[in-house]
Write an enzyme that holds these catalytic residues in place. Structure first.
Site, short mmCIF file in Angstrom:
data_model
loop_
_atom_site.label_atom_id
_atom_site.label_comp_id
_atom_site.label_asym_id
_atom_site.label_seq_id
_atom_site.Cartn_x
_atom_site.Cartn_y
_atom_site.Cartn_z
N HIS A 58 0.86 -1.19 0.00
CA HIS A 58 0.00 0.00 0.00
C HIS A 58 0.90 1.24 0.00
O HIS A 58 1.64 1.46 0.96
CB HIS A 58 -0.90 0.01 1.23
CG HIS A 58 -1.83 -1.15 1.31
ND1 HIS A 58 -3.09 -1.14 0.75
CD2 HIS A 58 -1.68 -2.38 1.86
CE1 HIS A 58 -3.68 -2.30 0.96
NE2 HIS A 58 -2.84 -3.07 1.63
N TYR A 59 0.80 2.05 -1.06
CA TYR A 59 1.66 3.22 -1.17
C TYR A 59 0.93 4.55 -0.94
O TYR A 59 1.54 5.60 -0.96
CB TYR A 59 2.39 3.22 -2.52
CG TYR A 59 3.56 2.25 -2.55
CD1 TYR A 59 4.00 1.63 -1.37
CD2 TYR A 59 4.23 1.96 -3.72
CE1 TYR A 59 5.06 0.73 -1.38
CE2 TYR A 59 5.30 1.06 -3.74
CZ TYR A 59 5.70 0.45 -2.56
OH TYR A 59 6.75 -0.44 -2.58
N ASP A 148 -8.65 -4.66 -1.86
CA ASP A 148 -8.05 -4.96 -0.56
C ASP A 148 -8.36 -3.88 0.47
O ASP A 148 -8.28 -2.69 0.20
CB ASP A 148 -6.54 -5.11 -0.68
CG ASP A 148 -5.94 -5.58 0.63
OD1 ASP A 148 -6.35 -6.65 1.10
OD2 ASP A 148 -5.12 -4.85 1.21
N ASP A 301 1.82 -7.19 2.68
CA ASP A 301 0.72 -6.30 3.07
C ASP A 301 1.28 -5.06 3.77
O ASP A 301 0.77 -4.61 4.80
CB ASP A 301 -0.29 -7.03 3.95
CG ASP A 301 -1.58 -6.23 4.15
OD1 ASP A 301 -1.78 -5.23 3.44
OD2 ASP A 301 -2.39 -6.62 5.02
N GLY A 320 -3.13 -2.19 10.53
CA GLY A 320 -2.03 -2.38 9.59
C GLY A 320 -0.66 -2.08 10.16
O GLY A 320 -0.50 -1.23 11.04
#
Length: 426
Positions: A58-59, A148, A301, A320
């Site tokens: 995830h950016y 996601d 992830d 996260g």
């Protein structure tokens, strides 16, 4: 100009051998003995691997760049030895259209230091039941589909999505979460949830949706990929599905292999993730699934957040943790150093297998003619994971302070050094 990596232990197609690697421009020219080049990189005592492949990062770019951006995220990947990654579409705006996908791909190429593949959403804005034009998104450059962070609640929506994905030869990578069962929980249902008096998440929120989707995948023939499996039942379901010939693959994230809910020391949000850390029995099943091939590979992830979003309690902090910079070293230390997983197996799970399962070309393999995407690791010396060494904007990792082996020494992308460990990290 040519570059030769000399005297390293090279991982190549399942084998570990003492060899030199010759790079010419952006390609691997040769792998063999006593090779020479204009520039020499001495890898004595080091591991020389194909650049690692991570299909799940995830950016946060565009729209959430206070958490991470393309440059910092890809720099973190390079720090961890990754040279190819797949970026999830939970950004602002969600890339629902070909123009948005094209723009993201252009920015990924311009600002990224590793190869960044771009996901498109399964449904418009990731939470609707509207299915975008998969053909146009693929033509624009999307390599796969994912919502996601959001489970697809409607079976009919997933059924139609799988049909259209199959028509367009696109993989659906699914975050499995039934919201009706999830009930806004924050921690795995079990003794730790009771001890900390926190709202629990039943494993059924994951497993019932996996069971549903496997039947839909059987009907449609779609390549269905399950993100971050976390329970023993999930592993059992995938094992049964594969035995029946269903076109399914799945991944496990490092944190589920490294930690269980019993390792959560307190109401500390750095241990809050989705799916949550599960039981020791679940972890044992995940390791078994990796060893017998039920779980296909490892994906991080990588989920960076601002410090302010990971403060306070599990109840209100973001889900996260980061993973790009700690994945290989922590897994090597816990599983290879202890003899549970062979080094070649771990490397395969993090390089050639994810590349092959997702049909990715020119990555994950170190061989003559391949793209010169290479990682060099130090397996002999212990090092401490330090917050000040992170290249990600996110420092939300429960592994900070751990002593590990397998730190990245150098990462090369298309023949260019994009990360090199400094003397201060020796």
């Amino acid at each position: 100009m040519t570059t030769v990596i000399k005297n390293g232990t090279v991982y190549q197609n399942g084998r570990l051998l003492q060899a030199d690697v010759l790079i010419e421009k952006n390609k691997v020219k040769a792998i063999g003995q006593d090779l020479t080049g204009d520039h020499v990189i001495d890898a004595s005592g080091k591991l020389v691997s194909p650049g690692l492949v991570d299909v799940h990062v995830h950016y946060r770019d565009p729209g959430q760049t206070y958490k991470e951006d393309i440059h910092t995220g890809s720099s973190a990947a390079a720090h961890g030895g990754f040279t190819t990654v797949g970026a999830m579409p939970n950004v602002t705006p969600v890339p629902n259209t070909p123009d948005l996908i094209k723009k993201m791909i252009a920015e990924n190429k311009k600002k990224g230091v590793v190869h960044i593949l771009q996901y498109a959403p399964v449904t418009v804005d990731q939470t609707s039941d509207e299915i975008p034009d998969y053909s146009a998104l693929k033509q624009a450059g999307a390599f796969a589909l994912s919502n996601d962070g959001h489970g697809i609640q409607s079976a009919q929506t997933m059924y139609l999505a799988m049909q259209k994905a199959k028509e367009n030869n696109l993989i659906i990578a699914s975050h499995c979460q039934d919201n009706a069962l999830y009930q806004n929980g924050v921690i795995n249902e079990g003794e730790k949830a009771k001890e900390l008096n926190l709202p629990p998440i039943t494993e059924l929120a994951e497993t019932t949706q996996i069971a549903r989707d496997l039947l839909l995948a059987q009907k449609t023939g779609c390549h269905y990929h399950i993100c971050h499996v976390s329970t023993a039942t999930s592993v059992d379901l995938v094992r049964i599905a594969k035995a029946r010939g269903i076109n399914v693959t799945c991944e496990v994230a490092p944190h589920y292999l490294l930690l269980t809910d019993s390792d959560i020391p307190s109401d500390n949000p750095y241990f809050k993730m989705n799916p949550p850390l599960r039981s020791k029995e679940d972890q044992a099943a995940l390791v078994g699934g990796l060893l017998d091939g039920t779980i296909d590979f490892i994906a991080t992830d990588h989920a960076p957040h601002a410090k302010s979003e990971k403060e306070g309690s599990f109840r209100n902090a973001a889900f996260g943790i980061t993973g790009s910079e700690t994945a290989f070293s922590t897994l090597y230390t816990k599983y290879v150093k202890t003899g549970i997983i062979k080094l070649g197996k771990l490397l395969s799970l993090m390089s050639d297998v994810p590349a092959d399962k997702f049909g990715l070309k020119n990555c994950g393999h170190l061989e003559a003619g391949a793209e010169a995407d290479i990682a060099i690791f130090d397996l002999k010396h212990e090092a401490e994971i330090k917050e000040e060494d992170y290249l990600s904007k996110g420092v939300n990792s429960p592994f900070t302070g751990e002593k590990v082996y397998g730190q990245t020494v150098m990462t090369i992308v298309s023949g260019k050094v994009v990360y090199e460990r400094g003397e201060e990290n020796e």
